[in-house]
Enzyme design. Structure first.
Site, PDB file in Angstrom:
ATOM      1  N   TRP A 277     -12.344  -2.706  -1.137  1.00  0.00           N
ATOM      2  CA  TRP A 277     -11.437  -3.806  -0.739  1.00  0.00           C
ATOM      3  C   TRP A 277     -11.033  -3.658   0.731  1.00  0.00           C
ATOM      4  CZ3 TRP A 277      -6.286  -3.815   0.951  1.00  0.00           C
ATOM      5  CH2 TRP A 277      -5.670  -5.067   0.989  1.00  0.00           C
ATOM      6  N   HIS A 278     -10.866  -2.409   1.180  1.00  0.00           N
ATOM      7  CA  HIS A 278     -10.497  -2.201   2.579  1.00  0.00           C
ATOM      8  C   HIS A 278     -11.675  -2.526   3.507  1.00  0.00           C
ATOM      9  CE1 HIS A 278      -7.070   0.003   0.867  1.00  0.00           C
ATOM     10  NE2 HIS A 278      -6.481  -0.230   2.016  1.00  0.00           N
ATOM     11  N   GLY A 279     -12.887  -2.333   3.026  1.00  0.00           N
ATOM     12  CA  GLY A 279     -14.049  -2.660   3.852  1.00  0.00           C
ATOM     13  C   GLY A 279     -15.300  -2.052   3.252  1.00  0.00           C
TER      14      GLY A 279
END
Lengths: 471, 313
Positions: A307-309
């Site tokens: 989700w962060h990357g």
């Protein structure tokens, strides 16, 4: 804020009088128009179109899952709806794989946050926690401007009723909201951005082989990230408050957590709560055999990392947290027995203090990976960190030498962090909020002026973006 | 409606209170703790030194040329003032000269343009950054012509409280202000910082900055003021490859405009500054180094001074 300051001030100047005088229905419509207008004005048309498409998809999915149908059909509709809502985020993240991990590039503003909020809404409708909402309500929820850029990730059962009938703007609500905004400004300009200056300086020294600087940068980044993200959350809570909406807090002194499990109940509370309710518990949560529980934890943190990357560094960061949390769960009994055996229970607070130190240092090491541009860079940084800790050359003196050109900055930021921690501790005392409202106005105003003066004088105005708006 | 009026009234009182506090602290700061820039702007706008020889340059000049010693070394009767400012380069000086210097009551006979290895770098400082010191009329004119991103910066900079930092503590602690340490615009440096010589760094030469330098020379010459180029010394200059290119550019510009060029980075003059003890860091001379430079500059400058500024040595 990630919005243009002048545009945001203009919007508030127009919005607040309307929110104070309009009836409930009027307030809702004004809020919806403001949110959509601000997003459209601040972002490319394609990003605005994407936001509308996602919201429309959530609206359709929510309507369909409430229609009479067999459970299997409803589940199929739910799965299809979630897939449609998640697809753009997954595609954008995968497309950015291999780029610098913290280079947000052309990721639409708040895509990761909106996606989770809308997915949660559809699931909540499916679970019967909230009825399917009208198109206007869904748009108001999906585009609510204070939370779009960097959260807190809103939950439909909490936010939608408030958006349908926002609280009127009263003098008390106005004061409380402005307090949040002021505190957010302090954290961003005085603590986070000043720490960023120090980190830039330490990074230069670290490149030149100063091992003390590597260690200093790791600690400084830990506090910078918390200050930066807390600042945004405080400002979002303040802005939402002005709009007549009460948001839950997103941080609760995470670095004083005695374990990683507690840390994740206090850090980015809205994300960890979302992952717990919509991923961990549906997977079986803790009511499964130990091996399965470990797998569930790893899946949750893998998703959190992604989700962060879609970068290897975020995936590894997520897995590090998952592995450590699993280890904490699996070894809990052994650790408790060991503590009893060495007589540690006779010293009150020992377990908590040791746990807090260990958790903080683990989290700090994990941030080194989170921050690195690539896995190779993360490996080099971790090696430098190990050599810094292992080297006898690390001393306060060598650390101060690497900071020398920013020595005054270091003093200001240390004072800022001290004030911040003290204030956070004060907020934990239940009577503080009521007491603050009871003190004479001139004392409160003197306090506000003092904070404003500190911001004006010691703030850093180089317009660094909030770190989490890049996700 | 009553809630709205209460909010409006409280907010108005709060903002007015804040403006009063900002203005009061600003006035106190400006009175008691002038910055180096303010000292220079005071001399520009309300001249006391009334310099016959003005020196323009960056921080290397601020700490490198001592006006009092220069007057003795050049056997000049003229008054000399060092208008050097941190980070100031040709783009800044062109706007500064055009909008302020030209309009000031006192006009010098000679301007020494002190050039260094960063003089042609991208613009480090712009007039907009000095918004706090500009007269209101100039402030408004500059603000109207500024880019929109610079306008908020100009407004913030107009009030010193927004960038006072440690200064505000000095005011409350009754610390020394900078004005006591400035002599005719010059500040001697003491101590040594642990920095490397600049010879390893790459030097960017920006075409716009070079063009601004040429136009600045043209503007000054149009006002019938003698211009002298001085290439400031660099520690370890023989091993600084970018210097020969810079020198060629400055020399070409000087020859094309008929400007005398005194170069401290070549020949015997550069050898005098090969000693690291003369530098406070890789770029800035210390007190001893600046005295040596000023003495040598005085001797060289004498040849280019108008006769009425000269006395027998």
């Amino acid at each position: 804020m990630p919005y243009s300051v002048s545009r945001l001030l203009l919007l508030l100047a127009l919005l607040l009088p309307l929110l104070a005088v309009l009836p409930s229905r009027g307030r809702r419509l004004v809020l919806l128009a403001s949110s959509l207008g601000l997003y459209a004005a601040e972002n490319p048309a394609t990003h605005f179109a994407l936001l509308c498409t996602l919201t429309l998809a959530a609206f359709v999915a929510a309507q369909l899952v409430t229609r009479p149908a067999s459970p299997a059909q409803r589940r199929a509709i739910l799965a299809a709806g979630i897939l449609v809502i998640l697809a753009p985020l997954v595609l954008v993240k995968v497309a950015s794989f291999g780029r610098d991990a913290l280079d947000s590039g052309s990721v639409p503003l708040g895509l990761a946050f909106v996606t989770l909020a809308l997915t949660g809404y559809v699931i909540d409708v499916f679970r019967g926690l909230i009825p399917a909402q009208s198109l206007a309500s869904t748009f108001a929820f999906g585009s609510f401007f204070p939370v779009i850029p960097a959260g807190p990730i809103p939950r439909a059962p909490n936010l939608m009723p408030q958006l349908n009938s926002p609280h009127p703007l009263t003098p008390d609500r106005f004061s409380q909201s402005c307090r949040h905004l002021l505190w957010g400004l302090f954290l961003k300009l005085v603590v986070a951005d000043r720490l960023a200056l120090i980190i830039d300086r330490l990074d230069l020294s670290a490149t030149a082989g100063n091992s003390a600087a590597v260690l200093g940068a790791a600690y400084a980044y830990s506090f910078r990230l918390l200050a930066d993200f807390s600042a945004y959350s405080e400002m979002a809570i303040g802005l939402a408050g002005l709009c007549g909406v009460t948001l839950p807090k997103n941080f609760d002194r995470p670095y004083s957590s005695p374990s990683l499990a507690v840390f994740w109940r206090r850090w980015h509370i809205s994300l960890s709560g979302w992952l717990k309710d919509y991923v961990y518990i549906p997977l079986g949560g803790s009511r499964v055999p130990p091996v399965r529980r470990v797998v569930n934890i790893l899946i949750v943190f893998l998703i959190s990392g992604f989700w962060h990357g879609a970068s290897a560094t975020f995936i590894v960061w997520g897995l590090m947290h998952g592995a450590w949390l699993s280890l904490e769960q699996v070894t809990r009994n052994v650790r408790d027995r060991f503590l009893t055996w060495i007589g540690g229970e006779r010293i009150p607070g020992l377990h908590s203090v040791l746990g807090t130190l260990l958790t903080f240092h683990f989290v700090t090491v994990a941030w080194v990976v989170f921050r690195a541009g690539s896995i190779a860079q993360a490996g080099r940084d971790l090696l430098a960190l190990v050599s810094a800790v292992g080297s006898l050359g690390v001393s306060p003196h060598s650390l101060l030498r690497s900071l020398s050109p920013t020595h005054s900055s270091f003093v200001f930021v240390a004072a800022g962090i001290g004030a911040w921690m003290l204030a956070e501790w004060c907020w934990t005392i239940p009577t503080v909020h009521q007491s603050l409202d009871r003190v004479p106005r001139w004392v409160r105003w003197a306090g506000y002026y003092a904070v404003l003066l500190v911001i004006a004088t010691f703030g850093v105005y180089d317009q660094r973006p909030f770190i989490y708006t890049g996700f | 409606m009553s809630a709205l009026w209460i909010i409006f009234a409280r907010l108005s009182v709060f903002i007015v209170g804040w403006l009063l506090i900002v203005t009061a602290i600003d006035a106190q700061l400006l009175r008691n703790a002038p910055t180096l820039n303010e000292v220079k702007y005071r001399e520009l706008l309300h001249p006391v030194a009334t310099a016959d020889i003005a020196i323009f340059g960056s921080s290397i000049t601020v700490h490198g040329i001592h006006p009092h010693s220069l007057a003795s070394a050049s056997c000049s009767t003229g008054r000399i003032y060092n208008f050097g400012q941190y980070g100031a380069q040709p783009i800044f000086y062109r706007a500064w000269y055009d909008r302020l210097f030209r309009a000031s009551a006192h006009r010098p006979q000679v301007i020494v343009l002190a050039l260094d290895y960063l003089s042609l770098d991208i613009d480090w400082k712009r007039l907009e950054q000095d918004a706090a010191y500009l007269p209101w009329r100039t402030f408004v004119a500059v603000w109207l012509n500024a880019e929109s991103s610079d306008r908020s910066m100009m407004l913030m900079n107009r009030f010193r409280v927004f960038r006072a930092g440690a200064d505000i503590l000095h005011v409350f602690l009754k610390d020394d202000s900078i004005s006591g340490r400035v002599e005719d615009g010059y500040i001697p440096l003491t101590g040594r910082q642990d920095r490397l010589p600049p010879s390893g760094r790459s030097v960017h030469m920006d075409g716009q900055v070079l063009s601004a330098l040429a136009k600045l020379v043209d503007d000054i010459q149009r006002d019938h003021i003698q211009v002298v180029f001085v290439q400031m010394p660099v520690m370890d200059s023989p091993s600084f490859p970018a210097l020969s290119r810079l020198r060629a550019i400055y020399r070409h510009l000087a020859e094309s405009r008929g400007v005398p060029f005194i170069d401290f980075t070549e020949g015997t003059k550069s050898l005098a500054f090969s000693e690291p003890k003369l530098f406070s860091d890789g770029s800035h001379l210390n007190g001893t180094g600046s005295e040596l430079l000023t003495t040598m500059l005085g001797t060289a400058l004498r040849d280019f001074l108008p006769n009425k500024l000269k006395t027998p040595c």
